[in-house]
Design a protein around this motif. Structure first.
Motif, PDB file in Angstrom:
ATOM      1  N   THR A 113      69.882  15.400  88.790  1.00  0.00           N
ATOM      2  CA  THR A 113      68.717  15.910  89.524  1.00  0.00           C
ATOM      3  C   THR A 113      67.437  15.702  88.722  1.00  0.00           C
ATOM      4  OG1 THR A 113      69.056  18.157  88.678  1.00  0.00           O
ATOM      5  CG2 THR A 113      70.048  17.622  90.802  1.00  0.00           C
ATOM      6  N   GLN A 114      67.520  15.843  87.393  1.00  0.00           N
ATOM      7  CA  GLN A 114      66.324  15.769  86.562  1.00  0.00           C
ATOM      8  C   GLN A 114      65.964  14.340  86.151  1.00  0.00           C
ATOM      9  OE1 GLN A 114      64.399  18.580  85.792  1.00  0.00           O
ATOM     10  NE2 GLN A 114      65.753  19.375  87.382  1.00  0.00           N
ATOM     11  N   ASN A 115      66.952  13.490  85.975  1.00  0.00           N
ATOM     12  CA  ASN A 115      66.707  12.167  85.390  1.00  0.00           C
ATOM     13  C   ASN A 115      66.898  10.998  86.340  1.00  0.00           C
ATOM     14  OD1 ASN A 115      66.424  12.761  82.276  1.00  0.00           O
ATOM     15  ND2 ASN A 115      68.143  14.000  83.004  1.00  0.00           N
ATOM     16  N   VAL A 116      67.541  11.231  87.465  1.00  0.00           N
ATOM     17  CA  VAL A 116      67.803  10.129  88.399  1.00  0.00           C
ATOM     18  C   VAL A 116      67.152  10.410  89.752  1.00  0.00           C
ATOM     19  CG1 VAL A 116      69.559   8.690  89.498  1.00  0.00           C
ATOM     20  CG2 VAL A 116      69.950   9.598  87.197  1.00  0.00           C
ATOM     21  N   PHE A 117      67.623  11.413  90.464  1.00  0.00           N
ATOM     22  CA  PHE A 117      67.104  11.687  91.809  1.00  0.00           C
ATOM     23  C   PHE A 117      65.592  11.942  91.794  1.00  0.00           C
ATOM     24  CE2 PHE A 117      71.534  13.631  92.609  1.00  0.00           C
ATOM     25  CZ  PHE A 117      72.060  12.384  92.895  1.00  0.00           C
ATOM     26  N   SER A 118      65.118  12.648  90.788  1.00  0.00           N
ATOM     27  CA  SER A 118      63.692  12.989  90.740  1.00  0.00           C
ATOM     28  C   SER A 118      62.805  11.786  90.445  1.00  0.00           C
ATOM     29  CB  SER A 118      63.445  14.067  89.675  1.00  0.00           C
ATOM     30  OG  SER A 118      63.714  13.563  88.382  1.00  0.00           O
ATOM     31  N   GLN A 119      63.415  10.671  90.033  1.00  0.00           N
ATOM     32  CA  GLN A 119      62.639   9.492  89.664  1.00  0.00           C
ATOM     33  C   GLN A 119      62.489   8.481  90.800  1.00  0.00           C
ATOM     34  OE1 GLN A 119      61.089   9.439  86.619  1.00  0.00           O
ATOM     35  NE2 GLN A 119      61.952  11.508  86.597  1.00  0.00           N
ATOM     36  N   PHE A 120      63.165   8.722  91.911  1.00  0.00           N
ATOM     37  CA  PHE A 120      63.144   7.739  93.002  1.00  0.00           C
ATOM     38  C   PHE A 120      61.732   7.443  93.490  1.00  0.00           C
ATOM     39  CE2 PHE A 120      67.711   8.813  94.605  1.00  0.00           C
ATOM     40  CZ  PHE A 120      68.220   8.214  93.474  1.00  0.00           C
ATOM     41  N   GLU A 121      60.913   8.486  93.569  1.00  0.00           N
ATOM     42  CA  GLU A 121      59.566   8.297  94.109  1.00  0.00           C
ATOM     43  C   GLU A 121      58.692   7.460  93.178  1.00  0.00           C
ATOM     44  OE1 GLU A 121      57.174  11.997  94.062  1.00  0.00           O
ATOM     45  OE2 GLU A 121      58.970  12.889  93.184  1.00  0.00           O
TER      46      GLU A 121
END
Length: 391
Positions: free
Chosen positions: A297-305
């Motif tokens: 959640t902190q290092n992958v999903f949150s970086q998509f944008e």
């Protein structure tokens, strides 16, 4: 337990390391903390550890920002996956395993050229796997998982690491060691693998477990790596399975965002999350998947944008399409440019060679027209002209 201490323990930077919490707050406080977390915060996952106990996680600590879900819901083009994104994906998923591959090699492989070295063969295997999982007809089953592993990994291994011809999984024990050669994890007993993988497939198929699908994809990723069903290539297969699950659930844009790129940027944290789960299992007999889910959640999903997939230019192109001033061939060419080059530069010769089924005159007309439409821009380098997406 005093509410203040509970809050401090829940928000402590070492909240996922039970050993460090015990040391900092004392065994008595930890015992109360653990009881409260178990009774009020933990939620069971229908996947079992090697002792037959359910994995758990703490939903409140692994919230996914809505912007990430919005990005995954988008549809970027008519291509099955983004070439630029999958260049990043292949390069990164191999780098995570310390297999160095040049981006130029990966680009050639994705363009359809044959591999000419062992590292290119490994990249070629991932490319074939992406072709496989991007086909919606390839449902996730134990048999298809075996096919995925064989085309992605097994065919390019040394003979002593390959699966026997008809085997679904490894037929012996396997250990994961750290950089100093010390064993840090032992895969599941090979005789139990068929039953555990069947449980994983049921978990994948079950849409009634009320777990967010994006978060669930990370659970699937972790669990396959935890079981370690193969002698080699478990990490790559786990990352592919995560993408495959999302594609099967309608998140086709997962193949336009390089998950492994973000994992590789914090590879230490990625492996640390696996280690924390193992340490907590050994010391406190709880299989808490939260550290791995928190990492994602902190290092992958949150970086998509933050990954440029051409959202704005796609909207602009849709407006041009509505004007009726674009042919089907030009439409296909632009989608190809988006997925193949992203924000990078290309020449008319590059496009003619990479797209293949197009005449040079068509390419020349295309770039001039789309520059005039404000969708492409040109830059001269001596006597050569390079084009790129107008952002």
């Amino acid at each position: 337990m005093e509410p203040q201490i509970l809050t401090q323990m829940l928000t402590d930077k070492n909240t996922f390391s039970f050993q460090k919490l015990k040391y900092k707050y004392g065994k008595d406080n930890f015992a109360e903390y653990f009881t409260l977390v178990s009774d009020y915060f933990y939620r069971k996952i229908p996947l079992k550890d090697f002792s037959g106990n359910h994995f758990v996680y703490t939903p409140a600590q692994v919230q996914i920002v809505s912007q990430s879900l919005k990005r995954l819901m988008q549809n970027y083009s008519g291509e099955k996956y983004g070439i630029k994104a999958m260049e990043d994906e292949i390069t990164s998923t191999l780098s995570i395993e310390n297999i160095e591959t040049k981006r130029e090699s990966v680009h050639r492989i994705l363009a359809g050229q044959a591999p000419v070295s062992p590292s290119e063969e490994k990249a070629y295997g991932i490319k074939k796997a992406l072709d496989f999982i991007s086909d919606p007809n390839h449902k996730i089953t134990a048999e298809n998982l075996n096919k995925l592993y064989r085309i992605a990994i097994n065919d390019y291994l040394e003979d002593d690491s390959k699966l026997p011809p008809k085997a679904m999984y490894r037929n012996d024990s396997v250990y994961i060691v750290n950089s100093s050669g010390k064993p840090v994890h032992k895969g599941l007993d090979h005789e139990k693998l068929p039953a555990y993988i069947d449980d994983l497939i049921r978990f994948i198929d079950n849409d009634c477990d009320d777990i967010d699908q994006v978060l669930k994809s990370a659970m699937i990723h972790y669990y396959l790596a935890y079981l370690h069903p193969y002698f080699d290539g478990n990490g790559r297969t786990a990352r592919l399975l995560q993408l495959w699950y999302l594609v099967q659930k309608g998140y086709t844009s997962a193949l336009f965002i390089p998950f492994s790129l973000f994992v590789n940027k914090n590879k230490t944290g990625y492996y640390k999350s696996f280690k924390l789960i193992s340490e907590n299992q050994e010391t406190d007999n709880v299989s808490d998947m939260t550290p791995f889910l928190y990492f994602f959640t902190q290092n992958v999903f949150s970086q998509f944008e933050n990954y440029d997939v051409g959202d704005g230019i796609t909207e602009k192109f849709r407006a041009v399409l509505e004007s009726g001033n674009v042919t089907e061939k030009e439409k296909d060419l632009f989608y190809f440019v988006l997925s193949n080059y992203g924000s990078g530069e290309f020449s008319t010769k590059d496009l003619e060679k990479d797209y293949r089924n197009v005449a040079y005159a068509t390419v020349r007309t295309f770039v001039l027209k789309f520059e005039e439409l404000g969708l492409l821009k040109s830059q001269k380098y001596g006597g050569r002209t390079k084009y790129s997406i107008f952002e």
